[in-house]
Design a protein around this motif. Structure first.
Motif, PDB file in Angstrom:
ATOM      1  N   GLU A 616       6.545  -6.965  10.722  1.00  0.00           N
ATOM      2  CA  GLU A 616       5.689  -7.586   9.712  1.00  0.00           C
ATOM      3  C   GLU A 616       4.438  -6.765   9.426  1.00  0.00           C
ATOM      4  O   GLU A 616       3.952  -6.742   8.296  1.00  0.00           O
ATOM      5  CB  GLU A 616       5.299  -9.001  10.158  1.00  0.00           C
ATOM      6  CG  GLU A 616       6.467  -9.956  10.314  1.00  0.00           C
ATOM      7  CD  GLU A 616       7.211 -10.184   9.017  1.00  0.00           C
ATOM      8  OE1 GLU A 616       6.587 -10.048   7.954  1.00  0.00           O
ATOM      9  OE2 GLU A 616       8.417 -10.484   9.068  1.00  0.00           O
ATOM     10  N   VAL A 617       3.905  -6.095  10.444  1.00  0.00           N
ATOM     11  CA  VAL A 617       2.713  -5.286  10.213  1.00  0.00           C
ATOM     12  C   VAL A 617       3.034  -4.108   9.297  1.00  0.00           C
ATOM     13  O   VAL A 617       2.258  -3.779   8.392  1.00  0.00           O
ATOM     14  CB  VAL A 617       2.132  -4.797  11.560  1.00  0.00           C
ATOM     15  CG1 VAL A 617       1.057  -3.735  11.325  1.00  0.00           C
ATOM     16  CG2 VAL A 617       1.549  -5.970  12.321  1.00  0.00           C
ATOM     17  N   ILE A 618       4.188  -3.475   9.530  1.00  0.00           N
ATOM     18  CA  ILE A 618       4.591  -2.374   8.639  1.00  0.00           C
ATOM     19  C   ILE A 618       4.754  -2.894   7.216  1.00  0.00           C
ATOM     20  O   ILE A 618       4.337  -2.240   6.246  1.00  0.00           O
ATOM     21  CB  ILE A 618       5.890  -1.723   9.147  1.00  0.00           C
ATOM     22  CG1 ILE A 618       5.621  -0.992  10.462  1.00  0.00           C
ATOM     23  CG2 ILE A 618       6.466  -0.773   8.101  1.00  0.00           C
ATOM     24  CD1 ILE A 618       6.851  -0.333  11.068  1.00  0.00           C
ATOM     25  N   LYS A 619       5.318  -4.085   7.078  1.00  0.00           N
ATOM     26  CA  LYS A 619       5.487  -4.672   5.735  1.00  0.00           C
ATOM     27  C   LYS A 619       4.123  -4.873   5.062  1.00  0.00           C
ATOM     28  O   LYS A 619       3.949  -4.560   3.880  1.00  0.00           O
ATOM     29  CB  LYS A 619       6.230  -6.001   5.848  1.00  0.00           C
ATOM     30  CG  LYS A 619       6.486  -6.661   4.497  1.00  0.00           C
ATOM     31  CD  LYS A 619       7.348  -7.906   4.647  1.00  0.00           C
ATOM     32  CE  LYS A 619       6.574  -9.048   5.265  1.00  0.00           C
ATOM     33  NZ  LYS A 619       7.351 -10.307   5.278  1.00  0.00           N
ATOM     34  N   TYR A 620       3.155  -5.375   5.831  1.00  0.00           N
ATOM     35  CA  TYR A 620       1.835  -5.616   5.235  1.00  0.00           C
ATOM     36  C   TYR A 620       1.124  -4.298   4.914  1.00  0.00           C
ATOM     37  O   TYR A 620       0.505  -4.154   3.852  1.00  0.00           O
ATOM     38  CB  TYR A 620       0.971  -6.446   6.180  1.00  0.00           C
ATOM     39  CG  TYR A 620      -0.421  -6.677   5.655  1.00  0.00           C
ATOM     40  CD1 TYR A 620      -0.645  -7.449   4.516  1.00  0.00           C
ATOM     41  CD2 TYR A 620      -1.517  -6.100   6.287  1.00  0.00           C
ATOM     42  CE1 TYR A 620      -1.927  -7.650   4.031  1.00  0.00           C
ATOM     43  CE2 TYR A 620      -2.806  -6.301   5.795  1.00  0.00           C
ATOM     44  CZ  TYR A 620      -3.006  -7.077   4.674  1.00  0.00           C
ATOM     45  OH  TYR A 620      -4.277  -7.267   4.190  1.00  0.00           O
ATOM     46  N   LEU A 621       1.240  -3.315   5.826  1.00  0.00           N
ATOM     47  CA  LEU A 621       0.589  -2.032   5.574  1.00  0.00           C
ATOM     48  C   LEU A 621       1.201  -1.334   4.367  1.00  0.00           C
ATOM     49  O   LEU A 621       0.489  -0.705   3.562  1.00  0.00           O
ATOM     50  CB  LEU A 621       0.683  -1.149   6.814  1.00  0.00           C
ATOM     51  CG  LEU A 621      -0.130  -1.628   8.028  1.00  0.00           C
ATOM     52  CD1 LEU A 621       0.173  -0.758   9.237  1.00  0.00           C
ATOM     53  CD2 LEU A 621      -1.623  -1.615   7.729  1.00  0.00           C
ATOM     54  N   GLU A 622       2.513  -1.418   4.220  1.00  0.00           N
ATOM     55  CA  GLU A 622       3.163  -0.845   3.028  1.00  0.00           C
ATOM     56  C   GLU A 622       2.679  -1.540   1.766  1.00  0.00           C
ATOM     57  O   GLU A 622       2.472  -0.904   0.726  1.00  0.00           O
ATOM     58  CB  GLU A 622       4.682  -0.964   3.163  1.00  0.00           C
ATOM     59  CG  GLU A 622       5.285  -0.032   4.196  1.00  0.00           C
ATOM     60  CD  GLU A 622       6.777  -0.253   4.386  1.00  0.00           C
ATOM     61  OE1 GLU A 622       7.444   0.620   4.964  1.00  0.00           O
ATOM     62  OE2 GLU A 622       7.275  -1.324   3.951  1.00  0.00           O
ATOM     63  N   PHE A 623       2.471  -2.854   1.854  1.00  0.00           N
ATOM     64  CA  PHE A 623       1.940  -3.593   0.713  1.00  0.00           C
ATOM     65  C   PHE A 623       0.534  -3.092   0.355  1.00  0.00           C
ATOM     66  O   PHE A 623       0.206  -2.904  -0.819  1.00  0.00           O
ATOM     67  CB  PHE A 623       1.900  -5.087   1.046  1.00  0.00           C
ATOM     68  CG  PHE A 623       1.190  -5.928   0.041  1.00  0.00           C
ATOM     69  CD1 PHE A 623       1.824  -6.319  -1.130  1.00  0.00           C
ATOM     70  CD2 PHE A 623      -0.123  -6.347   0.254  1.00  0.00           C
ATOM     71  CE1 PHE A 623       1.155  -7.108  -2.070  1.00  0.00           C
ATOM     72  CE2 PHE A 623      -0.790  -7.128  -0.667  1.00  0.00           C
ATOM     73  CZ  PHE A 623      -0.144  -7.513  -1.838  1.00  0.00           C
ATOM     74  N   CYS A 624      -0.289  -2.867   1.366  1.00  0.00           N
ATOM     75  CA  CYS A 624      -1.654  -2.383   1.124  1.00  0.00           C
ATOM     76  C   CYS A 624      -1.648  -0.993   0.508  1.00  0.00           C
ATOM     77  O   CYS A 624      -2.415  -0.700  -0.417  1.00  0.00           O
ATOM     78  CB  CYS A 624      -2.467  -2.376   2.420  1.00  0.00           C
ATOM     79  SG  CYS A 624      -2.755  -4.006   3.131  1.00  0.00           S
ATOM     80  N   VAL A 625      -0.777  -0.137   1.018  1.00  0.00           N
ATOM     81  CA  VAL A 625      -0.771   1.258   0.580  1.00  0.00           C
ATOM     82  C   VAL A 625      -0.143   1.400  -0.805  1.00  0.00           C
ATOM     83  O   VAL A 625      -0.695   2.073  -1.690  1.00  0.00           O
ATOM     84  CB  VAL A 625      -0.043   2.131   1.621  1.00  0.00           C
ATOM     85  CG1 VAL A 625       0.178   3.538   1.076  1.00  0.00           C
ATOM     86  CG2 VAL A 625      -0.854   2.182   2.907  1.00  0.00           C
ATOM     87  N   HIS A 626       0.993   0.788  -1.023  1.00  0.00           N
ATOM     88  CA  HIS A 626       1.739   1.000  -2.265  1.00  0.00           C
ATOM     89  C   HIS A 626       1.343   0.037  -3.384  1.00  0.00           C
ATOM     90  O   HIS A 626       1.335   0.436  -4.552  1.00  0.00           O
ATOM     91  CB  HIS A 626       3.241   0.878  -1.992  1.00  0.00           C
ATOM     92  CG  HIS A 626       3.758   1.901  -1.021  1.00  0.00           C
ATOM     93  ND1 HIS A 626       3.792   3.253  -1.288  1.00  0.00           N
ATOM     94  CD2 HIS A 626       4.250   1.759   0.247  1.00  0.00           C
ATOM     95  CE1 HIS A 626       4.294   3.904  -0.254  1.00  0.00           C
ATOM     96  NE2 HIS A 626       4.576   3.027   0.703  1.00  0.00           N
ATOM     97  N   ARG A 627       1.035  -1.203  -3.036  1.00  0.00           N
ATOM     98  CA  ARG A 627       0.721  -2.194  -4.076  1.00  0.00           C
ATOM     99  C   ARG A 627      -0.781  -2.294  -4.341  1.00  0.00           C
ATOM    100  O   ARG A 627      -1.212  -2.365  -5.496  1.00  0.00           O
ATOM    101  CB  ARG A 627       1.254  -3.560  -3.655  1.00  0.00           C
ATOM    102  CG  ARG A 627       2.774  -3.616  -3.536  1.00  0.00           C
ATOM    103  CD  ARG A 627       3.446  -3.622  -4.906  1.00  0.00           C
ATOM    104  NE  ARG A 627       3.090  -4.815  -5.648  1.00  0.00           N
ATOM    105  CZ  ARG A 627       3.671  -6.002  -5.495  1.00  0.00           C
ATOM    106  NH1 ARG A 627       4.647  -6.144  -4.596  1.00  0.00           N
ATOM    107  NH2 ARG A 627       3.309  -7.037  -6.218  1.00  0.00           N
ATOM    108  N   LEU A 628      -1.566  -2.315  -3.265  1.00  0.00           N
ATOM    109  CA  LEU A 628      -3.016  -2.438  -3.434  1.00  0.00           C
ATOM    110  C   LEU A 628      -3.695  -1.077  -3.550  1.00  0.00           C
ATOM    111  O   LEU A 628      -4.897  -1.024  -3.825  1.00  0.00           O
ATOM    112  CB  LEU A 628      -3.629  -3.215  -2.255  1.00  0.00           C
ATOM    113  CG  LEU A 628      -3.116  -4.638  -2.030  1.00  0.00           C
ATOM    114  CD1 LEU A 628      -3.856  -5.292  -0.873  1.00  0.00           C
ATOM    115  CD2 LEU A 628      -3.274  -5.485  -3.291  1.00  0.00           C
TER     116      LEU A 628
END
Length: 989
Positions: A616-628
């Protein structure tokens, strides 16, 4: 009753009202208009609205004594009907307020009219519409009169009493428009009966229907001189009636919307019927029947003798007796009768000469007490005029309920009392009988009745009610062990009620006290609920986390009113409790700072996870990097470290190859720390990732060396990335070549063939001689024969190409020398009229006409000049002046300095010519040529009109600083004339 104030008052209105036209026999009123009938056949009309009066003689043309039997006026005061009786029989007249003379209603000739019912809803000033006339013979007629026709429109027979023929004494009519047509309600009285008629359609059809059905009536025995029927009108509608009968006053309410049917089919529109017996009006003496009656909202005005007794309709008590100032000649007959003006809201009494006005002052002053004595509490409250009266009504109800042990009902009434009983008295009442439920009800109702200004009382009562609620909840738990499981139990209903109470009182309850109460009673869920209401979200979230309800805790944290700091505070606990829901909540809230969540993410990442489990942390970090598009190095470094720890390095390689800053101008391509990434990848033995990082850090030798350990193809690709440094690129390829040659284990000739194939992949960068040192010394030259021959052929081609380039260079040099020789012989032809481009004088002019440019020697009598290929010509001095004025300051100073030096050299030369000694004449000439060449380059490198100098002149102002004084002379100034005589002319824009 309050005896200090009167309900009615009596005033003398007119003493000699008949103006000597006889004595008053009857009277009617409407809309401030009074019509009197006299014993001599006159009707006298008094209009108090217009302050005027008129007299009409109805006995004209009739023989013998004539007297007005009855007179009737409509509620608007416009229409009047009067019946005259005498020797010649009865005759009925109609008159209008605008008519000077009355009209005889010929169809009623011989009939004695006793009653008229006006259609109050339909009548207008110019038309009576349909009215009902009742006669002495017990007949009813319908009639209508229009003022413009001067006579009756029609007279129709409606009804006749056959069972008991009696005279109709009074009539009243009401109408109502309903969907099916016009509905009529008619009441008529005889000396002993009250008849009711109703129906839909026309009056004629309504009364015709009674030929087939029985007429509904109320019969009361007894004799009375005059039977009267009165309606009380409120807002143009009759609300109750009263019948002056021989037995008593029969009265009740009127409800024209009622649909209660009698067995005979008549709709009954009379409610709350009652009979006031005359015996109640006397103090033990023989009952005296009233001579006349009037009806007000709450009272009967009964004429008994020469007094009017005011009787309350509800309590049937006499509240006042009204006295009249009667003259001596009227004492014998006394007060004749009463009449009312429903439109003006006043009553009148009359004797044979005078009119008295009975005015309503305050008849409802004590009605609240009347209804209270009768225990009609709703009506009593409706008639209360101040808080003290309302308090007494509520107190009576409360005491009655308390006596009947209806404690909850008593509590609700006690709560409405504000003055006549104290708060402490009421609470002690319920405490003394141990009724906490009633006490709580009282407190809750008291809260509803307190104003916002009573803050202290509201807080204290709310706190007390809270404690009573908690006590009630605990008692219910003790009484029933299954209360918690049973959702329909009283326990759950009280819980819901208590929560609703806390929601309503959240702003008035003291936060600390209430929480202590809830905690002391062990009501954790209610404590959380109250904390939520008071926006103490930290307590709420902490409770949900302890209960393991991460989803509820996240729902609280996602509220807009919750501080984002709580998200960071509870992040470590929530992600360990439910990582999926926590990360989903984080991604839904774009206002979070991911850097502040790193502690929680690292705590989650430190725990072991299943192989196929979503991190889940990788999922959130990917969201921060790619989406945000987060640019925080800490976030990128953490994501990179998590990728490095995975077994599959594909995600790590994609992350390293992604250029996150490509959308920013002059921004970095990545935001992670490459040195940290390299150390991490080396530690985790992610060789491919290390190769990429070396290459990214321009450490190509290390990248190729590491790539050769795992994949020569990767090493070749890394070597091929270097494009701007040919030596480094060759060095890298040599490293690859050395590795390839040494790794081959096949036959010698096979090794050589693979080496030769590798040379082709370098695209000519490496030659056979570059890789020969990598082969063993015992390798035969025959194996490299083809490669060496190919290399020699390439060298030969390069030599031939160099020879051709040298020959081309030689030919170019020869051409340049020829061009230089040709330039020395170049000339230009000038027309004799050619002008200087600056001074506009002729170029071919004598030196006497033009001063010779300093530093130049004339080749004859002509002034020195320049001619450009474009055809422009300039004197040397003019060209110098023009160029220096347009050039930059430094360039202009350089030109003037060159000119000055040439001038000085020219002066020295002239002194030599005049006989002065010169030690270095040749050197001076050479120096002058150099200076002149520099000056030519500075001023004559291009035509000033066709070259760059002309383009630069665009930026110069039209008016130079030295010409400013001359330009100001052209400014327009007002003439020094008399300003008073000037005229201003506005020009259109």
């Amino acid at each position: 009753m309050d005896q200090g104030r009167q309900a009615f008052s009596v005033d003398l209105l007119e003493r000699n009202a008949t103006k000597n036209r006889g004595m008053i026999t009857c009277m009617a009123a409407g809309n401030d208009v009074i019509v009197l009938g006299t014993s001599k056949g006159w009707i006298i009309r008094h209009d108090f609205g217009l302050a005027g009066s008129s007299e009409i003689d109805l006995a004209v043309g009739r023989t013998g004594e004539q007297s007005i039997h009855k007179v009737f006026v409509d509620p608007g005061g416009s229409h009047c009907i009067a019946t005259v009786t005498g020797v010649g029989g009865a005759e009925t007249f109609y008159t209008h307020t605008k008519w000077p003379k009355p009209r005889v209603l010929s169809r009623l000739k011989g009939l004695v009219v006793n009653a008229v019912a006006w259609n109050r809803q339909q009548i207008t000033e110019v038309s009576t519409k349909e009215i009902i006339v009742g006669t002495q013979d017990g007949q009813l007629f319908e009639m209508a009169v229009d003022e413009k026709d001067k006579r009756e429109k029609y007279i129709k027979f409606l009804f006749e009493l056959e069972e008991l023929p009696e005279a109709f004494k009074a009539l009243q009519m009401e109408t109502a428009n309903i969907s099916s047509g016009m509905r009529y309600y008619v009441m008529a009285v005889t000396p002993t009966r009250l008849y009711s008629f109703t129906g839909i359609g026309t009056l004629e059809s309504v009364f015709a229907s009674y030929k087939e059905r029985a007429v509904h009536f109320m019969e009361l025995p007894g004799e009375i001189p005059n039977s009267e029927l009165h309606f009380y009108i409120k807002q143009r509608r009759a609300v109750h009636f009263a019948w002056l009968s021989g037995t008593g006053i029969y009265h009740g309410g009127l409800n024209f919307g009622a649909q209660h049917s009698y067995p005979n089919g008549d709709e009954n529109f009379v409610e709350n019927k009652a009979l006031l017996d005359y015996s109640k009006l006397s103090d033990g003496t023989e009952a005296v029947k009233p001579g006349s009656m009037a009806l007000s909202e709450y009272h009967f005005l009964l004429l008994i003798g020469n007094k009017v007794k005011v009787v309350n309709r509800i309590s049937e008590q006499i509240i006042e007796e009204l006295q009249f100032d009667i003259t001596s000649d009227s004492v014998m007959r006394g007060i004749i009768g009463l009449c009312s003006d429903a439109s003006a809201g006043v009553f009148y009494a009359y004797d044979q000469n005078s009119i008295f006005q009975v005015s309503v002052i305050d008849e409802g002053r004590d009605m609240w007490k009347v209804y209270l004595d009768l225990k009609v509490y709703a009506a009593a409250l409706a008639n209360c005029r101040d808080p003290l009266q309302r308090d007494q009504v509520y107190l009576v109800q409360a005491e009655a309920a308390f006596t009947n042990k209806e404690y909850l009902r008593a509590a609700s009434f006690y709560a409405k009392v504000n003055y006549v009983i104290s708060f402490e008295e009421v609470t002690l009442k319920f405490i003394s009988i141990n009724e906490p439920e009633a006490l709580r009800t009282f407190l809750l109702h008291k809260l509803d009745n307190l104003s916002k200004e009573d803050k202290c009382q509201i807080t204290m009562i709310s706190t007390w009610a809270t404690e009573l609620y908690l006590d009630k909840i605990n008692r219910l738990l003790l009484e029933d062990d299954t209360a918690i499981e049973n959702r329909d139990s009283e326990y759950h209903s009280v819980i819901q009620e208590f929560r609703a109470f806390m929601s309503d009182c959240k702003d008035v309850l003291d936060e600390a006290t209430t929480m202590k109460l809830l905690e002391s009673y062990g009501r954790v869920e209610e404590l959380v609920y109250f904390a939520n209401l008071k926006e103490q979200y930290e307590i709420v979230v902490h409770h949900y986390i302890q209960q393991g309800e991460a989803k509820k805790a996240l729902e609280v944290l996602q509220k807009s009113s919750v501080s984002v700091e709580l998200q960071y505070k509870f992040a470590p606990e929530l992600i360990m409790l439910d990582a999926y829901e926590t990360v989903e909540a984080w991604m839904a809230n774009k206002n979070l700072n991911p850097r502040r969540l790193i502690t929680a993410m690292m705590r989650y990442s430190s725990e072991p996870h299943a192989k196929n489990e979503t991190h889940e942390v990788i999922k959130y970090l990917e969201f921060c990097v790619h989406r945000l598009h987060n640019e925080d190095p800490g976030i990128h470094n953490l994501l990179l470290s998590l990728y490095a720890k995975q077994e599959d390095d594909s995600a790590l390689l994609r992350f390293l190859q992604c250029k996150f800053g490509k959308g920013r101008e002059n921004g970095p391509e990545f935001f992670y720390d490459p040195k940290y990434a390299l150390r991490l990848c080396l530690k985790e033995k992610r060789t491919r990732a290390c190769v990429h990082i070396y290459s990214m850090m321009s450490m190509h030798e290390e990248a190729v060396a590491l790539a050769l350990q795992i994949d020569p193809e990767l090493a070749m690709a890394e070597a091929d990335k270097v494009e701007d440094d040919e030596d480094l690129r060759k060095k890298l390829w040599l490293m690859v070549a050395k590795h390839v040659v040494k790794q081959e284990k096949g036959a010698k000739r096979e090794n050589i063939r693979k080496a030769i194939a590798f040379l082709k992949e370098t695209d000519g960068l490496l030659k056979i001689e570059d890789i020969l040192p990598f082969f063993p010394d015992f390798a035969l030259i025959d194996d490299f024969k083809e490669a060496i021959c190919s290399s020699l052929e390439d060298y030969n081609k390069q030599i031939e190409q160099l020879k051709e380039e040298m020959n081309d260079a030689t030919r170019g040099a020869d051409n340049i020398r020829n061009d230089i020789s040709a330039l020395t012989q170049r000339y230009a032809v000038i027309d004799r009229d050619e002008e200087c481009g600056v001074c506009k004088r002729k170029i071919l002019m004598m030196t006497g006409d033009f001063r010779m440019a300093q530093g130049y020697s004339s080749a004859g009598p002509l002034a020195p000049f320049y001619v450009f290929p474009c055809g422009h010509s300039f004197h040397a001095q003019c060209l110098i002046t023009h160029v220096t004025s347009c050039a930059h300051e430094e360039q202009a100073e350089h030109i003037l300095d060159l000119q000055k030096q040439l001038t000085l050299l020219g002066s020295e030369t002239r002194r030599d010519i005049n006989g002065n000694r010169s030690d270095e004449p040749i050197t001076s000439t050479t120096t002058a040529d150099k200076l002149r060449s520099e000056l030519d380059d500075a001023i004559a490198s291009e035509c000033p009109f066709c070259g760059e100098l002309m383009i630069n002149e665009i930026t110069l102002p039209f008016i130079k600083p030295e010409d400013s004084q001359h330009s100001t002379s052209w400014d327009l100034r007002p003439a020094q004339t008399n300003l008073a005589n000037q005229r201003t002319i506005s020009l259109p824009v």
